[in-house]
Write a protein that holds these residues in place. Structure first.
Motif, mmCIF file in Angstrom:
data_model
loop_
_atom_site.group_PDB
_atom_site.id
_atom_site.type_symbol
_atom_site.label_atom_id
_atom_site.label_comp_id
_atom_site.label_asym_id
_atom_site.label_seq_id
_atom_site.Cartn_x
_atom_site.Cartn_y
_atom_site.Cartn_z
ATOM 1 N N ASP A 135 0.831 -1.209 0.000
ATOM 2 C CA ASP A 135 0.000 0.000 0.000
ATOM 3 C C ASP A 135 0.862 1.254 0.000
ATOM 4 O OD1 ASP A 135 -2.252 -1.558 0.004
ATOM 5 O OD2 ASP A 135 -2.597 -1.416 2.163
ATOM 6 N N GLN A 136 1.927 1.246 0.828
ATOM 7 C CA GLN A 136 2.812 2.404 0.887
ATOM 8 C C GLN A 136 3.523 2.604 -0.448
ATOM 9 O OE1 GLN A 136 3.173 4.613 3.557
ATOM 10 N NE2 GLN A 136 4.192 5.757 1.931
ATOM 11 N N ARG A 137 3.990 1.492 -1.035
ATOM 12 C CA ARG A 137 4.650 1.582 -2.346
ATOM 13 C C ARG A 137 3.709 2.162 -3.394
ATOM 14 N NH1 ARG A 137 5.173 -3.719 -5.827
ATOM 15 N NH2 ARG A 137 2.944 -3.243 -5.833
ATOM 16 N N ASN A 138 2.468 1.679 -3.414
ATOM 17 C CA ASN A 138 1.504 2.134 -4.417
ATOM 18 C C ASN A 138 1.163 3.609 -4.243
ATOM 19 O OD1 ASN A 138 1.480 -0.454 -5.416
ATOM 20 N ND2 ASN A 138 -0.355 -1.072 -4.309
ATOM 21 N N LEU A 139 1.021 4.062 -2.988
ATOM 22 C CA LEU A 139 0.744 5.485 -2.743
ATOM 23 C C LEU A 139 1.909 6.353 -3.219
ATOM 24 C CD1 LEU A 139 -0.933 5.399 0.800
ATOM 25 C CD2 LEU A 139 -2.014 6.050 -1.349
ATOM 26 N N ASP A 140 3.133 5.940 -2.892
ATOM 27 C CA ASP A 140 4.311 6.701 -3.328
ATOM 28 C C ASP A 140 4.447 6.689 -4.850
ATOM 29 O OD1 ASP A 140 4.905 7.247 -0.715
ATOM 30 O OD2 ASP A 140 6.396 5.664 -0.498
ATOM 31 N N TRP A 141 4.099 5.537 -5.468
ATOM 32 C CA TRP A 141 4.185 5.439 -6.930
ATOM 33 C C TRP A 141 3.187 6.382 -7.595
ATOM 34 C CZ3 TRP A 141 7.318 4.212 -10.595
ATOM 35 C CH2 TRP A 141 6.854 3.923 -11.872
ATOM 36 N N ILE A 142 1.986 6.472 -7.044
ATOM 37 C CA ILE A 142 0.986 7.403 -7.582
ATOM 38 C C ILE A 142 1.494 8.833 -7.492
ATOM 39 C CG2 ILE A 142 -1.321 8.368 -7.186
ATOM 40 C CD1 ILE A 142 -2.180 5.546 -6.301
ATOM 41 N N PHE A 143 2.128 9.171 -6.341
ATOM 42 C CA PHE A 143 2.662 10.524 -6.175
ATOM 43 C C PHE A 143 3.750 10.813 -7.207
ATOM 44 C CE2 PHE A 143 6.012 13.236 -4.468
ATOM 45 C CZ PHE A 143 5.305 14.401 -4.230
ATOM 46 N N VAL A 144 4.679 9.870 -7.383
ATOM 47 C CA VAL A 144 5.796 10.088 -8.312
ATOM 48 C C VAL A 144 5.296 10.224 -9.749
ATOM 49 C CG1 VAL A 144 7.839 9.005 -9.331
ATOM 50 C CG2 VAL A 144 7.534 8.991 -6.860
ATOM 51 N N THR A 145 4.348 9.364 -10.152
ATOM 52 C CA THR A 145 3.871 9.405 -11.535
ATOM 53 C C THR A 145 3.019 10.639 -11.815
ATOM 54 O OG1 THR A 145 2.016 7.976 -10.878
ATOM 55 C CG2 THR A 145 3.935 6.910 -11.846
ATOM 56 N N GLU A 146 2.284 11.110 -10.802
ATOM 57 C CA GLU A 146 1.386 12.255 -11.018
ATOM 58 C C GLU A 146 2.087 13.599 -10.851
ATOM 59 O OE1 GLU A 146 -2.063 11.883 -8.569
ATOM 60 O OE2 GLU A 146 -2.884 10.193 -9.709
ATOM 61 N N TRP A 147 3.065 13.681 -9.914
ATOM 62 C CA TRP A 147 3.663 14.974 -9.594
ATOM 63 C C TRP A 147 5.096 15.136 -10.097
ATOM 64 C CZ3 TRP A 147 0.738 18.821 -7.817
ATOM 65 C CH2 TRP A 147 -0.492 18.503 -7.208
ATOM 66 N N CYS A 148 5.855 14.061 -10.131
ATOM 67 C CA CYS A 148 7.290 14.187 -10.424
ATOM 68 C C CYS A 148 7.644 13.886 -11.878
ATOM 69 C CB CYS A 148 8.093 13.269 -9.498
ATOM 70 S SG CYS A 148 7.875 13.660 -7.740
ATOM 71 N N ILE A 149 7.149 12.770 -12.412
ATOM 72 C CA ILE A 149 7.528 12.378 -13.768
ATOM 73 C C ILE A 149 7.148 13.441 -14.805
ATOM 74 C CG2 ILE A 149 7.081 10.674 -15.597
ATOM 75 C CD1 ILE A 149 7.102 8.517 -13.482
#
Length: 715
Positions: free
Chosen positions: A78-92
């Motif tokens: 769950d933590q990995r998926n939340l962080d992945w959503i953040f990275v793909t939506e805000w950082c990439i």
């Protein structure tokens, strides 16, 4: 040539670096060992020189390993998926600004202000994302194996920070989130948030309080009176458990519409961008059944039907990067064959079929950023391994929309046309008319020969000019001919390549299906077969209590299975010697055979109770008959004392032995068959009578005599 995500050792600075971006004249790299490291820039020319002189040394990627979600606690996922959503939506989307030192700080501050994440958290996530290969599993927390793995902590005190002191100077304690409260949150989530009304999380929280933590006061206004703060969950507590249970795919489907979910928000279609910037940006994969009949390589006069051809093609250059020709599919196994060929060395691949090429003829053995596929084999669990371990995004086309991957379909349609014109056994028209020769009778190519043909057509494709390819302005300036091989080389030179290298074994293990095996005293049991390995013998697995373990297997060859280990390595297991005969069988054949055997055993056991009952009944009758015979003897001869009965055991045995010998003796005088009870009794001590008969009988009698003496001595 450098590749995206390549790892190398800087001998001068004694540090391990990763290439995280390749530009036309420079590369961005990051120190993989430094905590919260940020990228720095190196000119491509200098980097190339350092590799040539040995200052930089290529290394294996320590994070390019086949993780499986099955062994990771849900909290960690769950933590990995939340962080992945953040990275793909805000950082990439802002990666170009984040890479440059002069714009990075301002960009991170802007993201923090808009997203609610603090600057330190963003830097830590970015550093881990870059250092560990820019894949989803790079964001696995470092506390993966710490604490109670996957277990919720229970206690008598409320967890989390203490609540603030209000204006009256009282600090409310709050409540403990029990299983009852969690079920109430789940109920509110399903009832209100997963509805077409599009309630916000705060709205859902308020309705949750109304339903479970309020009293309905009957007044003129018909109001609800909420319970005291110490008697209800806070919004933070509600939000925490809300995030743990939410299913974003389901939310899109129910809150918006199933059509929007299918078009833009499915888990495997995280990136809807259709534009490509260089080779490796997007590969398309497709399967087609070739319009030609083949014959068996074992019996050349027997047709085996039409082969399945899987092709993988680079959208930018139109290079065919992967090929599978076989009888599997269209299925996950066929796709596995194509993806395995995609990362294989094509010089060695062609050599297997007697075709000699150079590396420049077919320089494709890489993984892309995105693979566009059908909604078939790529819709299930099959691609999860390469998604999480290699950060390959899978974009599935909509139903009946083959045009969304038209490049690969059009390319193999052209190849199929050449096949029909040149090969015997080809289907020339959809329906045969009366009198037409059956094309199946003309077939004479086997699977190996047809694969040779396909390789030649692929090599031809890579060298052919594409008349309808729209070249860019920069291509025209650089006089690039629109051929796949030229476009491929141009993209590498221009620094627009998105290609990445991948460990072939790790990649294949990520593709193969996973299951559960059982450790037993006979070995590791799977589908009725038993396996062993060096590690299992060394650690004495088979003398311990029976248990389940995760295994990876190839359904086409059950000679070996593989056990994923905690360090993300794997252990090869081999069939035990007495079951090696099943090594070349398919998984389906072994599973069917095992199930058939179990079914036969189940059917056979249905009759066992009846057999047992009848056997017991017959034994009882034998015992009863013997009891009656003994009673009759006693009634005729009279009852004797116990001491006299036991005293005469040796005498009784001798009499019984003499009686049985007459019955058991073989008669060979008149017939070759051995018949008991009809033989002539000879004296053991008068051998002269026997000599005239047969030397063979004499030997038998001597043997019996010696055995008899031995028995008398034992008595």
């Amino acid at each position: 040539m450098q590749y995206l995500s390549e790892v190398y050792f800087d001998n001068e600075k004694d540090q391990v670096n990763r290439i995280i971006s390749i530009q036309e004249n420079c590369c961005y790299v990051i120190n993989m060992k430094k905590r919260n490291a940020m990228p720095f820039i190196i000119e491509r020319e200098i980097m190339n020189q350092n590799f040539v002189i040995g200052l930089y040394t290529e290394m294996d990627d320590p994070f390019n390993l086949p993780y499986t979600d099955d062994g990771i606690p849900k909290k960690t996922l769950d933590q990995r998926n939340l962080d992945w959503i953040f990275v793909t939506e805000w950082c990439i989307p802002k990666m170009s600004e984040l890479l440059k030192k002069e714009t990075r700080g301002k960009c991170i501050s802007s993201i923090a202000e808009q997203s609610g994440y603090n600057v330190a958290k963003i830097k830590a996530l970015l550093s881990r994302y870059w250092q560990r290969g820019m894949i989803k599993n790079a964001l696995l927390p470092d506390w993966l194996y710490s604490g109670g793995s996957g277990k919720e902590k229970k206690g008598t005190k409320k967890s989390g920070r203490k609540r603030n002191i209000d204006l009256s100077g009282i600090q409310s304690s709050g409540i403990i989130i029990t299983d009852v409260v969690k079920n109430q949150i789940i109920s509110a989530y399903k009832k209100y948030y997963l509805s077409a009304n599009k309630f916000t999380i705060l709205d859902t929280y308020n309705l949750f309080l109304r339903d479970f933590y309020s009293d309905h006061v009957i007044t003129k206004k018909n109001e609800y009176k909420l319970k005291n703060e110490n008697q209800r969950p806070s919004y933070s507590q509600f939000r925490y458990y809300f995030e743990k249970i939410r299913d974003q795919n389901q939310e899109i489907s129910l809150r918006e519409s199933s059509k929007k979910y299918e078009l833009t928000n499915r888990e495997l279609t995280a990136n809807s961008q259709s534009e490509t910037f260089g080779i490796g940006s997007r590969f398309q994969i497709d399967a087609t059944i070739a319009d030609v009949y083949l014959v068996s390589s074992l019996h050349r006069d027997k047709p085996i039907g039409r082969p399945v051809v899987y092709g993988v093609i680079d959208v930018y250059s139109r290079m065919i990067t992967g090929l599978y020709v076989g009888l599997e599919g269209p299925s996950a196994l066929g796709a596995t064959g194509a993806l395995a060929n995609m990362i294989s060395n094509k010089v060695e691949f062609c050599k297997e079929f007697g075709i000699i090429i150079s590396e420049e003829d077919w320089p494709c053995n890489h993984i892309p950023a995105i693979i566009i596929a059908d909604r078939g084999e790529f819709m299930g669990h099959f691609p999860e391994g390469i998604i999480n371990n290699f950060n390959i995004t899978i974009e599935n086309t909509r139903p009946y929309r083959g045009d969304m991957k038209g490049i690969v379909e059009r390319k193999f349609g052209t190849i199929n046309g050449k096949i029909k014109r040149q090969l015997p056994g080809a289907i020339m028209k959809e329906y045969r008319e009366r009198g037409d020769v059956d094309y199946r009778l003309k077939a004479n190519l086997d699977l190996h020969a047809f694969t040779e043909v396909m390789i030649e057509l692929v090599l031809e494709n890579n060298r052919m000019i594409m008349s309808k390819y729209e070249t860019s302005r920069d291509m025209r300036i650089n006089e690039v001919v629109p051929r796949p091989i030229d476009l491929w080389n141009y993209s590498i030179k221009a620094g627009t390549s998105q290609l990445r290298k991948a460990d072939k074994k790790g990649f294949l293990l990520s593709l193969l299906p996973k299951a559960k095996g059982t450790v037993t005293r006979k070995g590791i049991k799977f589908t009725g077969l038993h396996y062993t390995s060096k590690l299992s013998i060394k650690e004495q697995w088979f003398v311990k209590k029976k248990r389940k373990i995760d295994i990876i297997y190839d359904p086409r060859n059950m000679k070996n299975i593989y056990i994923p280990l905690k360090n993300n390595d794997y252990e090869i297991c081999y069939l035990i010697s007495d079951q090696a005969q099943y090594g070349q069988d398919f998984f389906e054949e072994i599973a069917y055979s095992s199930e058939l055997e179990n079914e036969l055993i189940r059917e056979g056991r249905k009759k066992e109770p009846e057999i047992n009952v009848n056997t017991m009944e017959r034994i009882a009758k034998i015992v009863k008959k013997a009891e009656n015979q003994k009673k009759n003897t006693i009634s005729v001869n009279g009852k004797i004392s116990k001491s006299k009965t036991l005293k005469n055991i040796r005498k009784n045995r001798s009499e019984e032995k003499a009686f049985n010998r007459n019955i058991e003796a073989f008669n060979l005088e008149n017939d070759n068959d051995l018949k008991r009870g009809q033989g002539k009794v000879f004296s053991y001590f008068n051998k002269k009578e026997v000599v005239a008969k047969d030397d063979y009988l004499l030997n038998i009698l001597e043997k019996i005599q010696n055995e008899d003496k031995g028995n008398d001595e034992n008595e």
